[in-house]
Design a protein around this motif. Structure first.
Motif, PDB file in Angstrom:
ATOM      1  N   GLN A 162       2.646  -3.885   1.184  1.00 48.55           N
ATOM      2  CA  GLN A 162       2.453  -2.464   0.961  1.00 48.55           C
ATOM      3  C   GLN A 162       1.159  -1.985   1.347  1.00 48.55           C
ATOM      4  O   GLN A 162       1.049  -0.591   1.391  1.00 48.55           O
ATOM      5  CB  GLN A 162       2.879  -1.958  -0.462  1.00 48.55           C
ATOM      6  N   SER A 163       0.101  -2.693   1.510  1.00 42.09           N
ATOM      7  CA  SER A 163      -1.250  -2.395   2.149  1.00 42.09           C
ATOM      8  C   SER A 163      -1.253  -1.663   3.423  1.00 42.09           C
ATOM      9  O   SER A 163      -1.986  -1.051   3.599  1.00 42.09           O
ATOM     10  CB  SER A 163      -2.151  -3.447   1.986  1.00 42.09           C
ATOM     11  N   VAL A 164      -0.090  -2.164   4.064  1.00 43.31           N
ATOM     12  CA  VAL A 164       0.022  -1.380   5.375  1.00 43.31           C
ATOM     13  C   VAL A 164       0.194   0.183   5.426  1.00 43.31           C
ATOM     14  O   VAL A 164      -0.632   0.892   6.143  1.00 43.31           O
ATOM     15  CB  VAL A 164       1.384  -1.810   6.187  1.00 43.31           C
ATOM     16  N   LEU A 165       1.129   0.518   4.342  1.00 47.22           N
ATOM     17  CA  LEU A 165       1.235   1.844   3.976  1.00 47.22           C
ATOM     18  C   LEU A 165      -0.077   2.663   3.813  1.00 47.22           C
ATOM     19  O   LEU A 165      -0.570   3.553   4.167  1.00 47.22           O
ATOM     20  CB  LEU A 165       2.396   2.090   3.005  1.00 47.22           C
ATOM     21  N   ALA A 166      -1.018   1.764   2.642  1.00 44.58           N
ATOM     22  CA  ALA A 166      -2.140   2.452   2.301  1.00 44.58           C
ATOM     23  C   ALA A 166      -3.094   2.525   3.303  1.00 44.58           C
ATOM     24  O   ALA A 166      -3.933   3.377   3.050  1.00 44.58           O
ATOM     25  CB  ALA A 166      -2.724   1.468   0.953  1.00 44.58           C
ATOM     26  N   GLY A 167      -3.040   1.757   4.171  1.00 43.30           N
ATOM     27  CA  GLY A 167      -4.060   1.688   5.116  1.00 43.30           C
ATOM     28  C   GLY A 167      -3.607   2.356   6.522  1.00 43.30           C
ATOM     29  O   GLY A 167      -4.253   2.497   7.563  1.00 43.30           O
ATOM     30  N   GLY A 168      -2.933   3.418   6.389  1.00 48.02           N
ATOM     31  CA  GLY A 168      -2.485   4.450   7.689  1.00 48.02           C
ATOM     32  C   GLY A 168      -1.579   3.686   8.738  1.00 48.02           C
ATOM     33  O   GLY A 168      -1.700   3.988   9.872  1.00 48.02           O
ATOM     34  N   GLY A 169      -0.919   2.438   8.070  1.00 47.19           N
ATOM     35  CA  GLY A 169      -0.019   1.807   9.180  1.00 47.19           C
ATOM     36  C   GLY A 169      -0.610   0.522   9.603  1.00 47.19           C
ATOM     37  O   GLY A 169       0.078  -0.256  10.326  1.00 47.19           O
ATOM     38  N   THR A 170      -1.811   0.036   9.002  1.00 48.43           N
ATOM     39  CA  THR A 170      -2.464  -1.425   9.705  1.00 48.43           C
ATOM     40  C   THR A 170      -3.142  -1.920   8.510  1.00 48.43           C
ATOM     41  O   THR A 170      -3.695  -1.378   7.624  1.00 48.43           O
ATOM     42  CB  THR A 170      -3.728  -0.959  10.731  1.00 48.43           C
ATOM     43  N   ALA A 171      -2.865  -3.234   8.498  1.00 46.23           N
ATOM     44  CA  ALA A 171      -3.546  -3.993   7.383  1.00 46.23           C
ATOM     45  C   ALA A 171      -3.882  -5.440   8.187  1.00 46.23           C
ATOM     46  O   ALA A 171      -2.897  -6.171   8.885  1.00 46.23           O
ATOM     47  CB  ALA A 171      -2.635  -4.394   6.145  1.00 46.23           C
ATOM     48  N   ARG A 172      -5.002  -5.796   7.868  1.00 43.06           N
ATOM     49  CA  ARG A 172      -5.549  -7.131   8.455  1.00 43.06           C
ATOM     50  C   ARG A 172      -5.370  -7.463  10.143  1.00 43.06           C
ATOM     51  O   ARG A 172      -4.880  -8.481  10.610  1.00 43.06           O
ATOM     52  CB  ARG A 172      -4.876  -8.326   7.544  1.00 43.06           C
ATOM     53  N   GLY A 173      -5.419  -6.221  10.764  1.00 41.13           N
ATOM     54  CA  GLY A 173      -5.148  -6.276  12.029  1.00 41.13           C
ATOM     55  C   GLY A 173      -3.656  -6.197  12.695  1.00 41.13           C
ATOM     56  O   GLY A 173      -3.446  -6.178  13.697  1.00 41.13           O
ATOM     57  N   VAL A 174      -2.826  -6.077  11.913  1.00 44.87           N
ATOM     58  CA  VAL A 174      -1.601  -5.941  12.230  1.00 44.87           C
ATOM     59  C   VAL A 174      -1.107  -4.398  11.980  1.00 44.87           C
ATOM     60  O   VAL A 174      -1.172  -3.951  10.932  1.00 44.87           O
ATOM     61  CB  VAL A 174      -0.470  -6.744  11.320  1.00 44.87           C
ATOM     62  N   ARG A 175      -0.593  -3.496  13.002  1.00 49.10           N
ATOM     63  CA  ARG A 175      -0.123  -2.421  12.879  1.00 49.10           C
ATOM     64  C   ARG A 175       1.242  -2.249  12.909  1.00 49.10           C
ATOM     65  O   ARG A 175       2.039  -2.709  13.964  1.00 49.10           O
ATOM     66  CB  ARG A 175      -0.757  -1.514  14.182  1.00 49.10           C
TER      67      ARG A 175
END
Length: 378
Positions: free
Chosen positions: A269-282
């Protein structure tokens, strides 16, 4: 950055100094009635809190380990919703299209006007099955989906909301299957969990059984015949202890049988919090993330009987969270995930002891979430 590490059998893991209130809150909960639990906080896609502690069994003889996983009930819905958002962002799925455009059989019984977004916002009018269902029918994808396709909606889609506690996963999952040719669980594993390295599973392979922490039902667990608001009107019955069966683990029930831990929930869910990207993965564009906040319903959910705001696949902040661009969902018994796009923060917590819905079902998680917000201002 200094990270704190804790002694075995108390609280273990990592925690940035400024989020010490999360550690203290988790420790307090485990000193009370909780048996085992884990909490995680991600900021800008990176873990700043990853804690676990307590026991994996009611007798308190087996430790909750770093890689312990458990059934997280309806937090699974956030994973299913993320799959739909990813497909919409790619242009493969139109959230405003009729469901029947992807699933022609679904047009039966007057459902030609049901839109994909109705499925994601509990407004489709299919909160449960009309035809009697045995619990074992949940393990048969064809039975579960074909019966939903054949029945009429209970209200005009889009005009009311009623929590689709179990049916939502089959409805959205079948659309995903028709679009991609893959089951929801497989799509999630290959397109979401795999790229992110997240230990979350919708349909648990046998190789992970040894890590599963059994669910501990509440003392006054509803009987299979009870009119439980999460499964009203109990068709089919879903007693809490069913989560501890192999049949439940192996099936794909995309609204309710995801297995993971706080770390893996936060990792996804951090992908959503990060505007679509987390830890280099979009996985999403920023615009694709914002679709969550397209409000589909505001009012009293006629199944849950409480005020709700539904966006696309998530509950929207109704004033209990500090920032407006926040969304959330919880799991039966007390688990919770909060995704705050303003703070770029995700907070997740899971536990094995299910709370009595009439008492502290949400209080434990709320305390952990508020502790995480303390860390943002420390």
């Amino acid at each position: 950055m200094r990270r704190l590490r804790f002694a075995p059998m108390t609280i273990q893991g990592i925690c940035e100094d400024r989020f010490g209130a999360v550690r203290e809150t988790l420790a307090t909960l485990l000193e009370g009635d909780d048996v085992g639990a884990a909490a995680a906080v991600y900021v800008d896609g990176e873990p700043v809190v990853d804690l676990w502690g307590g026991y994996a069994d009611a007798a308190r003889t087996v430790a909750w380990e770093r890689d312990s996983i458990t059934n997280v009930w309806s937090i699974t819905k956030t994973m299913t919703a993320l799959c739909a958002l990813i497909l919409a962002d790619r242009g493969d799925l139109d959230l405003d299209a009729p469901v029947a455009e992807y699933w022609p059989e679904f047009a039966a019984a007057g459902k030609g006007g049901v839109l994909v977004r109705h499925l994601l916002s509990h407004t489709a009018g299919l909160p449960t099955w009309d035809e009697p269902m045995a619990t074992e029918d949940l393990y048969d994808w064809e039975i579960a989906t074909s019966r939903l396709a054949a029945q009429a909606p209970r209200w005009e889609p889009g005009t009311r909301a009623g929590y689709h506690a179990v049916t939502q996963g089959y409805l959205v999952g079948e659309v995903v299957r028709r679009v991609t040719g893959r089951s929801l669980g497989r799509f999630f594993a290959e397109e979401v969990a795999g790229p992110l390295g997240a230990d979350f599973h919708i349909g648990l392979p046998a190789e992970h059984d040894h890590r599963v922490v059994p669910i501990i039902p509440p003392p006054a667990a509803p009987s299979p015949e009870a009119d439980d608001p999460r499964n009203r009107p109990g068709n089919p019955p879903v007693p809490p202890a069913i989560a501890n069966t192999l049949a439940w683990r192996r099936a794909e029930i995309p609204a309710a049988n995801g297995h993971g831990n706080a770390r893996s929930i936060g990792a996804v869910q951090s992908v959503l919090a990060g505007g679509g990207t987390a830890r280099g993965v979009r996985l999403l564009s920023p615009e694709g993330c914002e679709r969550v906040f397209e409000e589909q319903f505001r009012g009293t959910d006629q199944i849950l009987g409480v005020p709700m705001r539904y966006g696309i696949g998530y509950g929207l902040n109704g004033g209990w969270l500090p920032n407006p661009r926040s969304c959330f969902w919880g799991g039966w018994g007390g688990s919770l995930v909060v995704v705050d796009l303003d703070a770029r923060m995700t907070v997740s917590c899971v536990m094995n002891r299910m709370a009595d819905p009439a008492s502290d079902a949400g209080q434990r998680a709320f305390l952990l979430v508020m502790a995480a917000y303390e860390g943002l201002t420390a």
